[in-house]
Each structure stands twice: as structure tokens, then as C-alpha cells.
Write a protein that holds these residues in place. Structure first.
Motif, PDB file in Angstrom:
ATOM      1  N   ALA A   1      -6.984  25.464  10.330  1.00 31.32           N
ATOM      2  CA  ALA A   1      -5.723  25.068  10.905  1.00 31.32           C
ATOM      3  C   ALA A   1      -4.675  25.098   9.853  1.00 31.32           C
ATOM      4  CB  ALA A   1      -5.922  23.784  11.738  1.00 31.32           C
TER       5      ALA A   1
ATOM      6  N   ASN B   1     -20.344  46.457   3.917  1.00 26.68           N
ATOM      7  CA  ASN B   1     -20.233  47.910   3.411  1.00 26.68           C
ATOM      8  C   ASN B   1     -20.111  48.781   4.648  1.00 26.68           C
ATOM      9  OD1 ASN B   1     -19.788  47.273   0.900  1.00 26.68           O
ATOM     10  ND2 ASN B   1     -22.035  47.723   0.310  1.00 26.68           N
TER      11      ASN B   1
ATOM     12  N   LYS C   1       7.486  37.561   5.577  1.00 28.47           N
ATOM     13  CA  LYS C   1       7.520  37.481   7.130  1.00 28.47           C
ATOM     14  C   LYS C   1       8.713  36.531   7.685  1.00 28.47           C
ATOM     15  CE  LYS C   1       3.036  37.506   5.813  1.00 28.47           C
ATOM     16  NZ  LYS C   1       2.172  36.586   5.054  1.00 28.47           N
TER      17      LYS C   1
ATOM     18  N   PRO D   1     -13.289  37.190   7.866  1.00 30.45           N
ATOM     19  CA  PRO D   1     -13.940  37.095   6.500  1.00 30.45           C
ATOM     20  C   PRO D   1     -13.559  35.803   5.896  1.00 30.45           C
ATOM     21  CG  PRO D   1     -13.327  39.394   7.110  1.00 30.45           C
ATOM     22  CD  PRO D   1     -12.649  38.269   8.105  1.00 30.45           C
ATOM     23  N   GLY D   2     -12.325  35.452   5.714  1.00 33.48           N
ATOM     24  CA  GLY D   2     -11.754  34.409   4.927  1.00 33.48           C
ATOM     25  C   GLY D   2     -12.452  33.372   5.484  1.00 33.48           C
TER      26      GLY D   2
ATOM     27  N   MET E   1     -17.811  37.160   4.145  1.00 35.63           N
ATOM     28  CA  MET E   1     -18.626  36.949   2.748  1.00 35.63           C
ATOM     29  C   MET E   1     -17.932  37.731   1.620  1.00 35.63           C
ATOM     30  SD  MET E   1     -20.883  35.660   1.819  1.00 35.63           S
ATOM     31  CE  MET E   1     -20.704  35.401   0.065  1.00 35.63           C
TER      32      MET E   1
ATOM     33  N   LEU F   1     -18.931  29.181   4.147  1.00 37.25           N
ATOM     34  CA  LEU F   1     -20.128  29.525   3.152  1.00 37.25           C
ATOM     35  C   LEU F   1     -19.970  28.570   1.888  1.00 37.25           C
ATOM     36  CD1 LEU F   1     -22.445  31.021   3.931  1.00 37.25           C
ATOM     37  CD2 LEU F   1     -21.617  32.861   2.378  1.00 37.25           C
TER      38      LEU F   1
ATOM     39  N   SER G   1     -25.293  40.499   3.954  1.00 40.36           N
ATOM     40  CA  SER G   1     -23.747  40.371   4.198  1.00 40.36           C
ATOM     41  C   SER G   1     -23.179  41.435   3.571  1.00 40.36           C
ATOM     42  CB  SER G   1     -23.295  38.926   4.188  1.00 40.36           C
ATOM     43  OG  SER G   1     -23.217  38.733   2.582  1.00 40.36           O
ATOM     44  N   MET G   2     -23.347  41.842   2.134  1.00 36.92           N
ATOM     45  CA  MET G   2     -22.634  42.830   1.458  1.00 36.92           C
ATOM     46  C   MET G   2     -23.009  44.195   2.214  1.00 36.92           C
ATOM     47  SD  MET G   2     -22.770  42.385  -2.344  1.00 36.92           S
ATOM     48  CE  MET G   2     -21.610  41.192  -3.042  1.00 36.92           C
TER      49      MET G   2
ATOM     50  N   LEU H   1      -1.618  42.739  -2.155  1.00 38.23           N
ATOM     51  CA  LEU H   1      -0.617  42.980  -0.996  1.00 38.23           C
ATOM     52  C   LEU H   1      -0.410  44.460  -1.115  1.00 38.23           C
ATOM     53  CD1 LEU H   1       1.955  39.990  -0.588  1.00 38.23           C
ATOM     54  CD2 LEU H   1       0.391  41.031   1.223  1.00 38.23           C
TER      55      LEU H   1
ATOM     56  N   ALA I   1     -16.118  32.977   4.345  1.00 33.80           N
ATOM     57  CA  ALA I   1     -16.203  32.533   3.098  1.00 33.80           C
ATOM     58  C   ALA I   1     -15.864  31.153   2.826  1.00 33.80           C
ATOM     59  CB  ALA I   1     -14.973  33.430   1.944  1.00 33.80           C
TER      60      ALA I   1
ATOM     61  N   LEU J   1      -0.711  21.504  13.801  1.00 34.36           N
ATOM     62  CA  LEU J   1      -1.835  22.364  13.139  1.00 34.36           C
ATOM     63  C   LEU J   1      -2.306  21.470  11.872  1.00 34.36           C
ATOM     64  CD1 LEU J   1      -0.958  26.103  13.200  1.00 34.36           C
ATOM     65  CD2 LEU J   1      -3.024  25.107  14.253  1.00 34.36           C
TER      66      LEU J   1
ATOM     67  N   VAL K   1     -26.743  37.113   0.611  1.00 35.93           N
ATOM     68  CA  VAL K   1     -25.608  37.621   0.154  1.00 35.93           C
ATOM     69  C   VAL K   1     -25.689  39.141   0.034  1.00 35.93           C
ATOM     70  CG1 VAL K   1     -24.108  38.030  -1.729  1.00 35.93           C
ATOM     71  CG2 VAL K   1     -24.995  35.727  -1.287  1.00 35.93           C
TER      72      VAL K   1
ATOM     73  N   THR L   1     -14.969  38.257   0.704  1.00 32.18           N
ATOM     74  CA  THR L   1     -13.751  37.517  -0.089  1.00 32.18           C
ATOM     75  C   THR L   1     -14.286  36.745  -0.910  1.00 32.18           C
ATOM     76  OG1 THR L   1     -13.452  36.327   2.041  1.00 32.18           O
ATOM     77  CG2 THR L   1     -11.948  38.153   1.597  1.00 32.18           C
ATOM     78  N   LEU L   2     -15.515  36.201  -0.840  1.00 31.43           N
ATOM     79  CA  LEU L   2     -16.124  35.026  -1.765  1.00 31.43           C
ATOM     80  C   LEU L   2     -16.361  35.901  -2.989  1.00 31.43           C
ATOM     81  CD1 LEU L   2     -17.108  32.044  -1.907  1.00 31.43           C
ATOM     82  CD2 LEU L   2     -19.200  33.090  -1.409  1.00 31.43           C
TER      83      LEU L   2
ATOM     84  N   PRO M   1      -7.507  40.953  -1.618  1.00 33.97           N
ATOM     85  CA  PRO M   1      -6.994  42.307  -1.871  1.00 33.97           C
ATOM     86  C   PRO M   1      -5.321  42.121  -1.941  1.00 33.97           C
ATOM     87  CG  PRO M   1      -7.651  41.793   0.524  1.00 33.97           C
ATOM     88  CD  PRO M   1      -8.053  40.896  -0.142  1.00 33.97           C
TER      89      PRO M   1
ATOM     90  N   ARG N   1      -6.911  35.321   2.596  1.00 30.77           N
ATOM     91  CA  ARG N   1      -6.984  36.054   3.692  1.00 30.77           C
ATOM     92  C   ARG N   1      -6.065  36.369   4.370  1.00 30.77           C
ATOM     93  NH1 ARG N   1     -10.341  40.684   4.559  1.00 30.77           N
ATOM     94  NH2 ARG N   1      -9.743  41.083   6.391  1.00 30.77           N
ATOM     95  N   VAL N   2      -5.535  35.087   5.185  1.00 29.03           N
ATOM     96  CA  VAL N   2      -4.191  35.274   5.938  1.00 29.03           C
ATOM     97  C   VAL N   2      -2.934  35.798   5.515  1.00 29.03           C
ATOM     98  CG1 VAL N   2      -2.912  33.866   7.690  1.00 29.03           C
ATOM     99  CG2 VAL N   2      -5.432  33.392   7.494  1.00 29.03           C
ATOM    100  N   MET N   3      -2.961  35.493   4.037  1.00 30.82           N
ATOM    101  CA  MET N   3      -1.641  35.978   3.302  1.00 30.82           C
ATOM    102  C   MET N   3      -1.600  37.265   3.227  1.00 30.82           C
ATOM    103  SD  MET N   3      -0.329  33.379   0.433  1.00 30.82           S
ATOM    104  CE  MET N   3      -1.685  33.191  -0.529  1.00 30.82           C
ATOM    105  N   SER N   4      -2.912  38.136   3.001  1.00 29.27           N
ATOM    106  CA  SER N   4      -2.976  39.335   2.880  1.00 29.27           C
ATOM    107  C   SER N   4      -2.897  40.392   4.168  1.00 29.27           C
ATOM    108  CB  SER N   4      -3.927  39.801   2.045  1.00 29.27           C
ATOM    109  OG  SER N   4      -5.242  39.646   2.656  1.00 29.27           O
ATOM    110  N   MET N   5      -2.533  39.401   5.353  1.00 26.12           N
ATOM    111  CA  MET N   5      -2.706  40.151   6.573  1.00 26.12           C
ATOM    112  C   MET N   5      -1.322  40.824   6.818  1.00 26.12           C
ATOM    113  SD  MET N   5      -4.412  37.575   9.181  1.00 26.12           S
ATOM    114  CE  MET N   5      -3.697  38.284  10.874  1.00 26.12           C
ATOM    115  N   ASP N   6      -1.347  41.946   7.547  1.00 29.10           N
ATOM    116  CA  ASP N   6      -0.316  42.546   7.872  1.00 29.10           C
ATOM    117  C   ASP N   6       0.484  42.032   9.137  1.00 29.10           C
ATOM    118  OD1 ASP N   6       1.971  44.333   8.413  1.00 29.10           O
ATOM    119  OD2 ASP N   6       1.028  46.122   7.583  1.00 29.10           O
TER     120      ASP N   6
END
Lengths: 266, 309
Positions: free
Chosen positions: A87, A259, B19, A190-191, B1, A197, A254-255, B11, A194, B32, A251, B3-4, B9, A157-162
Motif C-alpha cells: 500500500a 523463464n 506520470k 513479481p515485485g 522472484m 520472499l 521460480s527462475m 525505464l 520479491a 494507503l 529459487v 526482481t530479487l 529493469p 517494480r511499480v516505478m518501471s510499469m508503463d
């Protein structure tokens, strides 16, 4: 001369592999000594091959109890930290609001603080509140220190989302809730995984903060700590070996899944 | 997983830069944030303030403590425990330097030379995270045992003579000496150095190396002028991630060291949990925190990468 040249060309690889060996040496020792039959209370010297400990991993009083307690705490701490952390990560990435800077520092500080300082200050609070030390205080502490790590993982992860993917979903008449569940969440998954985990591993393995705030409750790391003073049963090495094997398999698995999914997309 | 183990990646250049802020619900971000931030305020920030107030209290366990602004506790704690403070910084600094020296080649190997072995090596670096670090630290007792192969080899090579003369080891022993503690610290925090190093090395465009080579730079020059400077963010965050926790650690000093290798964490732990002298313990942990914050701020300023967090 040929050897000198070869050495020069592969110096980095050799040094890197030596470091890897240094990293893995204790794991090898733990595995080997899980097959030992020690002479006396301590399992530090090789005596004789035996599989006794593997046949009876719960044969030591308190070991499996502490192990299951640690698993329970890690599970709840993971759930709590992942929910709260995800959140926060979404709020930080998706919205611009006034106290953002302060909140970023508040997230960063627990990761930059030596554990012993956090452990001690939390204990001061609990003592002042007259809280009963045990399961709940451990859980509170674990959620607290796992939280920042979850936020960092999810945020990346969220930052690299389009964002155009979500805009597209809304253009196709998906409601906010539908967009979130069908588009946002799967991409962020995935973020979140991670982070979860990482939280699980951190909580399961934590000793310093738990040691301060556990009272007389004994988690697995505390059991190991106590056994270092009283005598280490071979079963501890069995658990250590099993954890390593399970982690590697998990691990790897999950890899492979990751893949395969990537390949299907390509 | 994934990303760990992999860097987030970058941008893609096609992705829009910023945004536009969403308009839906002005209060949504606050809702939130509320539960998580509340948790951190109550169980992280408030305890720190509590601790600060405890450090200036006097009294006893039986009669209770009162805030008397007794700052002498700080002075007493410093004069009595300065050796442990110094030792903590010295051990943590040594371990950090060793981690950098050992970790860099491995991170470099994974980033540029591992090829199809990359994932496997990555797993082997991370998997120990999931195994109890206490068990692994105890394993060092076996590895460094008196009369064990490591001590034997160091003895034959006359390394122990030198290290004993330097005060790092004692006679024929490695266990219960500063060397053993630093070895354990280095081992325990090495992954925290390798992962950020790998992340920043992996971001380097391989064509930069080629370009440097085309301009007649020797491999060592390429490393000095291109690779290393570009990996600075990793070096900075890696050294912080090893130095800070290593300074406060007391597990390695307890398991692998002796009474003469006690670090400040050991003192805080025993003051809090055994001696039950809360004001002194609180003052010690406050000094530790302040010292680390000061050192880290100075370091970040000097290295010029303030945006690493």
C-alpha cells in the motif's frame, strides 16, 4: 609465459570463484557435519559418519517447537509487512502529495539503522508500556523491520510499469477496481513476491531484534544461539542443510517458471 | 522472484517521463499510507524518542526511573566503553574493505563473464540468505578451529607469526581473536556488498568497454577510467549496507571472538538484557546511532551520490 598470460586473462574469474568458495564454505561444512556423530556436547570436530540426525531431526527437545514458531512468525510477519508495504509503495509511486519526502526518510531509516539500536529502543517502549514480551511483541517488531524492504522491492517494480497499460484498460471501459485487479496487480506481482520472499527470509533468520523482544519465547535462531553455549546438537546442521537445499530448489523453480513465462510472451 | 535476483529493469526510453498525477480521490494516498506509516511511527520512531528520554533518566529498577536530564550518563558511557566503540568501527571498516575487495571480482564475474552460469552463481550468492546465519557463523568455529587445516596452513606459511605480531591473532590460534571476528563479519555481510555492486555493474553498457578498447585503453585503464567510476553508486550503497550493520553486530564478536574483542553491540546487549542498566544502555545505543549517522552523512557527501536512496 603461457601460464602467466592465461592467469592474467582469467584473473577476475579466478578471484570471483574464490569469493564464491568463501561464501559457500560454511554451507559445505554445515552439510558435512550434519552427518557427524559427535563425541560430547559440541559438534565442532569430525568424529564418525552417521545418518542418525537425519533420521530423527526432532530428536532434540525444543528444536522443532522453535522451528515451527519461527515459521509461524515469519508467515504472519510476511503477510503483515507485504500488505502494509505494498500500500505504501503504491501511494509513493502513484501520487504526489505534501509529506512525501518525510515519508521516504521514514521508510529509509529502519534499513540504515543498526539492528541493535532498533531492538533496544523497541524494548524500551515495550517495557514502558508494560507489554508482555512474547509472540506478539516479536511479530510487531518483525513487521516493523520487514516493512521498508517490502516497500523498496514493490516500489522498484511499480516505478518501471508503463502507465499507458492502465490507461488502455480504462479506455476499454474497465472500472478502477477491474483495472487494478486485472492489469495493475498482475504486473506488480513479481515485485510484491520479491518483497514477500525477502520479508520471510529476514523474519525467519532474525536474531538480534528477536533476542531483545522475545522475553522467554524461543524462536529457531534463538535456539541455535542458546545451543552455541550449551552444546550444539547435530540436528541443527540437518535443519541448516535442509534450509539451504529448499532455498536453492525454490529459487531454481521460480527462475524456470519465470523463464518459461517470458518465453511464452516473446 | 526475478526482481530479487535481477536489477529492476531500467525505464525504456519510450516510456513517458513523468506520470501525470491522478485525480481520483485526493485522500486516497493518505489512506494507503496510514496503516504502514502508523506502524513505523509507533514501533520505530516513537521508540527512538522513548530511548532518548530513557538515556537522561536516573533511578533504579525497584524505584522506577525519572527524567532528570542526567547527561553525565553519556560522559560515563563514553569514558568507560570507548575501546568497544573504537573496536566496532575498526572491525566494521576492515570487514567493509575486505567485502569490497572480495565482492567486486565476483560481482564483475556475474555481470560480465558468467554467461549462462549467471543464474546459478546468483542463486549460490542468495541462497545462504535463506539458511540461518547463526548456523553458518557457528560453522566458522569448525573452519578456524585450533589445529584445523586453515590454522595449519597459515602456520606453515608463517602468516600467523606476522598477524600475531600485528595483534590480529594470538599465538597459534585464530579463533577468539580479532582476525576471526573480522572474518565472520566479512562473510556475513558479503552478499550485501555483492548485490548492489552487481546491480550497478549490470547497468553499464558493454559498448563503453569496446569503445575504450578501440581508443587503445589497456584493460586496466578501462577498469580504472570507465568501469569503476560507473559502478560508484554500487560501491557507495554496498559499503553502507555492510558497514552500518557490521558496526552494530554482536553475534560474530560473541561466537568467534573473546572478551577482548567485544564490540559496542555486545555492551548494549549485556547492559540491556543482563545488567538491566537502562539509562546507560540507551545512552550507548544513542551514541552509536549518532556516530553512524554522522559518518554516513559525511561519507555520502564526500562520494557525491546523494540520490542513492
Amino acid at each position: 609465459m603461457a601460464f602467466a598470460n592465461w592467469f592474467k586473462r582469467h584473473m577476475v574469474v579466478i578471484a570471483g570463484l574464490l569469493t564464491l568458495a568463501y561464501l559457500l564454505l560454511p554451507n559445505v561444512v554445515v552439510t558435512v557435519f550434519s552427518f557427524n556423530k559427535p563425541n560430547g556436547r559440541f559438534n565442532y570436530e569430525w568424529q564418525q559418519f552417521s545418518t542418525d540426525a537425519w533420521k530423527d531431526p526432532c530428536g532434540v527437545a525444543g528444536l522443532c517447537g522453535s522451528l515451527s514458531l519461527s515459521l509461524q512468525i515469519a508467515l504472519w510477519a510476511t503477510l503483515g509487512a507485504t500488505a502494509l508495504g505494498t500500500a505504501i509503495a503504491f501511494a509513493l509511486v502513484r501520487y504526489r502529495f505534501r509529506v512525501r519526502g518525510a515519508i521516504n526518510s521514514l521508510i529509509f531509516l529502519p534499513m540504515a539503522m543498526p539492528e541493535v539500536v532498533m531492538a533496544a529502543s523497541l524494548l524500551t517502549l515495550f517495557l514502558n508500556m508494560g507489554a508482555q514480551l512474547g509472540f506478539w511483541t516479536i511479530l510487531i517488531a518483525h513487521i516493523m523491520f520487514c516493512l521498508s524492504f517490502v516497500v523498496t522491492a514493490v516500489k522498484a517494480r511499480v516505478m518501471s510499469m508503463d502507465p499507458r497499460l492502465e490507461q488502455a484498460a480504462q479506455d476499454l471501459y474497465a472500472g478502477p477496481f477491474q483495472t487494478f485487479v486485472r492489469v495493475t496487480l498482475p504486473i506488480a506481482a513479481p515485485g510484491i513476491a520479491a518483497g514477500a520472499l525477502l520479508a520471510f527470509a529476514l523474519s525467519f533468520d532474525d536474531f538480534i531484534i528477536t533476542n531483545f523482544n522475545a522475553g522467554s519465547t524461543v524462536t529457531f535462531p534463538m535456539f541455535v544461539w542458546g545451543s552455541a553455549q550449551r552444546g550444539t546438537p547435530v540436528q541443527i546442521n540437518v535443519v541448516g542443510t535442509a534450509m539451504f537445499v529448499v532455498a536453492v530448489l525454490f529459487v531454481l523453480f521460480s527462475m524456470i517458471v519465470g523463464n518459461r513465462r517470458n518465453r511464452r510472451k516473446a | 522472484m526475478s526482481t530479487l535476483t535481477e536489477a529492476p529493469p531500467p525505464l525504456s526510453p519510450a516510456a513517458p517521463e513523468k506520470k501525470a498525477p491522478r485525480k481520483r480521490g485526493r485522500w486516497t494516498p493518505y489512506w494507503l499510507l496510514l496503516p504502514g506509516i502508523l506502524w513505523l511511527v509507533v514501533f520505530f520512531a516513537a521508540p527512538m524518542i522513548y530511548q532518548a528520554s530513557t538515556s537522561v533518566q536516573t533511578g533504579s529498577l525497584e524505584e522506577g526511573y525519572k527524567v532528570t536530564w542526567h547527561f553525565a550518563t553519556y560522559w560515563d558511557a563514553l569514558t568507560e566503553y570507548w575501546p568497544q566503540f573504537l573496536r566496532s568501527v575498526a572491525y566494521a571498516a576492515s570487514a567493509t574493505v575486505l567485502c569490497l575487495l572480495l565482492g567486486y571480482p565476483l560481482a564483475y564475474l556475474i555481470a560480465f563473464r558468467a554467461g549462462r552460469w549467471r543464474n546459478l552463481i546468483m542463486i549460490l550468492v542468495i541462497a545462504p540468505f535463506f539458511t540461518s546465519f547463526l548456523i553458518r557463523t557457528l560453522a566458522w568455529k569448525t573452519i578456524l578451529a585450533d589445529g584445523g587445516p586453515v590454522v595449519g596452513a597459515l602456520n606453515t606459511l608463517h602468516v600467523l607469526d606476522v598477524t600475531s605480531w600485528l595483534g590480529w591473532t594470538a599465538g597459534d590460534r585464530v579463533l577468539a581473536t580479532p582476525l576471526a571476528v573480522v572474518c565472520g563479519l566479512t562473510y556475513n555481510f558479503l552478499p550485501f556488498m555483492i548485490l548492489p555492486l552487481y546491480t550497478s555493474l549490470e547497468r553499464i553498457d558493454g559498448r563503453l568497454h569496446e569503445a575504450a578498447g578501440d581508443l587503445y585503453a589497456k584493460p586496466s585503464t578501462v577498469f580504472r577510467k570507465v568501469t569503476f567510476p560507473l559502478s560508484m553508486p554500487g560501491v557507495v550503497s554496498g559499503t553502507l549496507l555492510t558497514f552500518i550493520p557490521a558496526t552494530g553486530d554482536y553475534v560474530n564478536a560473541s561466537l568467534l571472538g573473546s572478551a577482548d574483542t567485544g564490540m559496542i553491540g555486545n555492551v548494549i546487549q549485556s547492559q540491556f538484557l543482563r545488567v538491566l542498566d537502562y539509562p546507560t544502555a540507551a545512552a550507548l545505543s544513542f551514541i552509536l546511532m549518532a556516530a553512524i549517522l554522522a559518518m554516513v552523512t559525511f561519507y555520502i557527501r564526500r562520494s557525491g551520490t546523494e540520490d542513492l536512496v
